[in-house]
Write an enzyme that holds these catalytic residues in place. Structure first.
Site, PDB file in Angstrom:
ATOM      1  CB  CYS A 116      -0.891  -0.177   1.432  1.00 18.40           C
ATOM      2  SG  CYS A 116      -2.353  -1.457   1.425  1.00 18.40           S
TER       3      CYS A 116
HETATM    4  C1  BEZ Z   1       0.489  -4.367   1.652  1.00 17.28           C
HETATM    5  O1  BEZ Z   1       0.145  -3.602   1.485  1.00 17.28           O
HETATM    6  O2  BEZ Z   1       1.767  -4.625   1.762  1.00 17.28           O
HETATM    7  C2  BEZ Z   1      -1.038  -5.491   2.116  1.00 17.28           C
HETATM    8  C3  BEZ Z   1      -0.903  -5.987   2.930  1.00 17.28           C
HETATM    9  C4  BEZ Z   1      -2.341  -6.773   3.304  1.00 17.28           C
HETATM   10  C5  BEZ Z   1      -1.631  -8.168   2.385  1.00 17.28           C
HETATM   11  C6  BEZ Z   1      -0.734  -7.976   1.842  1.00 17.28           C
HETATM   12  C7  BEZ Z   1       0.098  -6.632   2.130  1.00 17.28           C
END
Ligand code: BEZ
Length: 210
Positions: free
Chosen positions: A45
């Site tokens: 994110c």
């Molecule tokens: C991420 O943004 O890194 C992420 C968020 C939820 C699950 C897997 C990755």
């Protein structure tokens, strides 16, 4: 709620990192990229929101505003925002919606039970100036999105709105286009440059200049 292409993007009022926003009023007659992400302080994110921030001028050239959402509270968004600028090199320059009671996420069907928990998956809605949904994409939590593709789709939507054309596989601005199946070849020859009929249903033409 199941949303389809052509539906009016539901309006909502929510707290964001830029204060309270009513979606339609905030968007006005621009295009919008409305996208969800699973959680704050997560690696994928952070890269996605940084990439969106870096695309500010590309979106502005296309009369497009970006707005993100996660179910995390506004305090977390404010705490996380500096990391986005630090990691990506571009400070956050668009609002992130806080949706802790999941009202907006449910309105846009952004929570998919098969994806692990009750946070949002990576949904994308491209909404046009009349508030119609023109594209929706859904990515799993583990896969970051290709934001070049999101910009490319905005270009394709704006091009196909402006003329009786469609865009072929892998089209990018500057490539030749496909004459709309609804237009006769005779009309295409009078309308576009360098029309080439490969099949009665497949006619290429130079992209009209905007
Ligand atoms: C991420 O943004 O890194 C992420 C968020 C939820 C699950 C897997 C990755």
């Amino acid at each position: 709620m199941s949303l389809h292409l052509g539906d009016t993007a539901p309006d909502f009022t929510a707290m964001t990192t830029d204060g309270e926003i009513s979606f339609h009023e905030w968007k006005k007659d621009s295009w919008a990229v409305f996208f969800s992400h699973p959680a704050d302080f997560t690696p994928v994110c952070t890269t996605e929101l940084g990439r969106t921030a870096a695309l500010e001028s590309e979106f502005a050239q296309r009369n497009t505003k970006a707005i993100a959402l996660s179910v995390d509270p506004i305090e977390d968004h404010h705490g996380w925002a500096p990391d986005i600028g630090e990691v990506s090199g571009t400070a956050l320059n668009f609002p992130i919606i806080a949706d802790p009671d999941r009202t907006v996420a449910e309105l846009y069907d952004m929570i998919h039970p098969g994806e692990g928990d009750t946070s949002t998956v990576r949904s994308v809605f491209i909404v046009d100036p009349s508030n119609a949904i023109r594209l929706s994409l859904t990515y799993p939590k583990s896969v970051g999105r290709n934001f070049d593709e999101i910009v490319r789709v905005i270009d394709a939507l704006q091009a196909t709105d402006a003329a009786s054309i469609a865009t072929p596989a892998d089209w990018v601005p500057g490539d030749r286009v496909i004459v709309s199946p609804a237009m006769s070849t005779e009309d295409a020859l009078a309308t576009f440059d360098n029309v080439e009929e490969i099949k009665p249903y497949l006619r290429w033409a130079d992209a009209p200049s905007s």
